[in-house]
Write an enzyme that holds these catalytic residues in place. Structure first.
Site, PDB file in Angstrom:
ATOM      1  N   ARG A  77      -3.451  -0.462  26.403  1.00  0.00           N
ATOM      2  CA  ARG A  77      -2.226  -0.625  25.625  1.00  0.00           C
ATOM      3  C   ARG A  77      -1.020  -0.048  26.351  1.00  0.00           C
ATOM      4  O   ARG A  77       0.095  -0.165  25.891  1.00  0.00           O
ATOM      5  CB  ARG A  77      -2.458   0.142  24.321  1.00  0.00           C
ATOM      6  CG  ARG A  77      -1.607  -0.192  23.151  1.00  0.00           C
ATOM      7  CD  ARG A  77      -2.138  -1.371  22.411  1.00  0.00           C
ATOM      8  NE  ARG A  77      -1.781  -1.409  21.006  1.00  0.00           N
ATOM      9  CZ  ARG A  77      -2.587  -1.902  20.078  1.00  0.00           C
ATOM     10  NH1 ARG A  77      -3.765  -2.357  20.380  1.00  0.00           N
ATOM     11  NH2 ARG A  77      -2.183  -1.954  18.837  1.00  0.00           N
TER      12      ARG A  77
ATOM     13  N   LYS B 287      -4.075 -12.821  18.873  1.00  0.00           N
ATOM     14  CA  LYS B 287      -5.013 -12.441  19.936  1.00  0.00           C
ATOM     15  C   LYS B 287      -6.378 -12.048  19.389  1.00  0.00           C
ATOM     16  O   LYS B 287      -7.380 -12.254  20.065  1.00  0.00           O
ATOM     17  CB  LYS B 287      -4.427 -11.367  20.848  1.00  0.00           C
ATOM     18  CG  LYS B 287      -4.249 -10.023  20.220  1.00  0.00           C
ATOM     19  CD  LYS B 287      -3.544  -9.078  21.173  1.00  0.00           C
ATOM     20  CE  LYS B 287      -3.041  -7.850  20.456  1.00  0.00           C
ATOM     21  NZ  LYS B 287      -4.083  -7.054  19.789  1.00  0.00           N
TER      22      LYS B 287
ATOM     23  N   ARG C  34      -2.941  -5.030   4.652  1.00  0.00           N
ATOM     24  CA  ARG C  34      -3.174  -3.990   5.656  1.00  0.00           C
ATOM     25  C   ARG C  34      -2.086  -2.933   5.558  1.00  0.00           C
ATOM     26  O   ARG C  34      -0.909  -3.249   5.497  1.00  0.00           O
ATOM     27  CB  ARG C  34      -3.168  -4.602   7.064  1.00  0.00           C
ATOM     28  CG  ARG C  34      -4.567  -4.856   7.574  1.00  0.00           C
ATOM     29  CD  ARG C  34      -4.540  -5.555   8.896  1.00  0.00           C
ATOM     30  NE  ARG C  34      -3.893  -4.778   9.959  1.00  0.00           N
ATOM     31  CZ  ARG C  34      -4.115  -5.005  11.252  1.00  0.00           C
ATOM     32  NH1 ARG C  34      -4.961  -5.936  11.629  1.00  0.00           N
ATOM     33  NH2 ARG C  34      -3.483  -4.300  12.162  1.00  0.00           N
TER      34      ARG C  34
ATOM     35  N   ARG D 286       0.513 -11.974   6.954  1.00  0.00           N
ATOM     36  CA  ARG D 286      -0.792 -11.298   6.952  1.00  0.00           C
ATOM     37  C   ARG D 286      -0.754 -10.085   6.026  1.00  0.00           C
ATOM     38  O   ARG D 286      -1.740  -9.796   5.338  1.00  0.00           O
ATOM     39  CB  ARG D 286      -1.151 -10.873   8.378  1.00  0.00           C
ATOM     40  CG  ARG D 286      -2.517 -10.245   8.479  1.00  0.00           C
ATOM     41  CD  ARG D 286      -2.927 -10.072   9.909  1.00  0.00           C
ATOM     42  NE  ARG D 286      -2.327  -8.898  10.514  1.00  0.00           N
ATOM     43  CZ  ARG D 286      -2.468  -8.559  11.797  1.00  0.00           C
ATOM     44  NH1 ARG D 286      -3.157  -9.336  12.614  1.00  0.00           N
ATOM     45  NH2 ARG D 286      -1.920  -7.473  12.276  1.00  0.00           N
TER      46      ARG D 286
ATOM     47  N   ARG E 129       5.431  -1.068  15.579  1.00  0.00           N
ATOM     48  CA  ARG E 129       4.358  -1.558  16.447  1.00  0.00           C
ATOM     49  C   ARG E 129       4.904  -2.546  17.483  1.00  0.00           C
ATOM     50  O   ARG E 129       4.490  -2.533  18.635  1.00  0.00           O
ATOM     51  CB  ARG E 129       3.255  -2.183  15.605  1.00  0.00           C
ATOM     52  CG  ARG E 129       2.537  -1.129  14.769  1.00  0.00           C
ATOM     53  CD  ARG E 129       1.712  -1.752  13.673  1.00  0.00           C
ATOM     54  NE  ARG E 129       0.467  -2.275  14.157  1.00  0.00           N
ATOM     55  CZ  ARG E 129      -0.063  -3.427  13.788  1.00  0.00           C
ATOM     56  NH1 ARG E 129       0.577  -4.204  12.946  1.00  0.00           N
ATOM     57  NH2 ARG E 129      -1.208  -3.817  14.265  1.00  0.00           N
TER      58      ARG E 129
END
Ligand code: AMP
Length: 199
Positions: free
Chosen positions: A91, A16, A136, A130, A147
């Protein structure tokens, strides 16, 4: 010229962020990612960054009040006058209420909500990739699971709220980047939203 106001919603790893930037450019609106705003604040060591650092690293949600204040502030700036695309906000249903209140006060509303549909297994494998590529701190296996669980429990229900308003376009998120961008553009154009003139 009328402003265009969009949301993009999907699980972490749905692409996204990338699609949001592309679509915002296509329709000539400001892209705002709350995750990017928070990460930049952490990197710059601002008071906001200090406040949210530990929360982000655990993959938990920053408080609704703080997040909504950050978004209101950003959307009140002149570069959001032509409209915006929000990535990562709202969210949860409480944040939907906050956004409604803000937009109602300006006599504005959301034109379309892009729902990027990606199966859970695919999200997990993209996020793990990723993590390896970008390092990250919120892309470790445990944090990823947290998450995604938060997404399913708190974020997915916001789609039902917007569905009752008839503004959700569900887009198949499997395919090449260009294929997915084209699908989103086609859905938004079918709603009568108009692309920005090519520069
Ligand atoms: P993202 O890049 O959108 O996955 O966001 C990264 C992190 O920023 C999230 O895991 C949260 O800790 C925080 N965050 C981003 N957007 C929100 C939001 N709308 N509400 C609460 N926390 C958020």
């Amino acid at each position: 010229m009328t402003a265009t106001r969009l949301l993009i919603v999907g699980p972490q790893g749905s692409g996204k962020g990338t699609q949001g930037v592309r679509i915002a450019a296509t329709f000539g609106v400001l892209a705002v990612s709350t995750g990017d705003v928070f990460r930049a604040a952490v990197a710059a060591g601002t008071p906001l960054g200090e406040q949210v650092k530990a929360i982000i690293e655990a993959g938990d949600l920053v408080s609704d009040e703080l997040t909504s204040a950050v978004v209101r502030d950003r959307l009140s700036q002149p570069d959001a006058a032509e409209g915006f695309l929000l990535d990562g906000y709202p969210r949860n249903v409480a944040q939907v209420m906050h956004l409604d209140e803000f937009l109602d006060g300006r006599d504005e509303s959301i034109d379309a909500v892009i729902e990027l549909d990606v199966p859970r297994d695919e999200s997990i494998s993209r996020l793990s990739l990723r993590a390896a590529e970008q390092g990250r701190t919120d892309d470790t296996e445990e944090v990823i699971a947290n998450r995604l669980a938060i997404y399913e429990r708190e974020t997915a229900p916001i789609l039902d709220v917007y569905r009752t308003r008839g503004v959700v376009d569900r887009i198949d998120g499997i395919g090449t980047l260009d294929e997915i961008t084209d699908r989103i553009i086609a859905a938004l154009e079918a709603r009568g939203l108009v692309r920005a003139a090519a520069v």
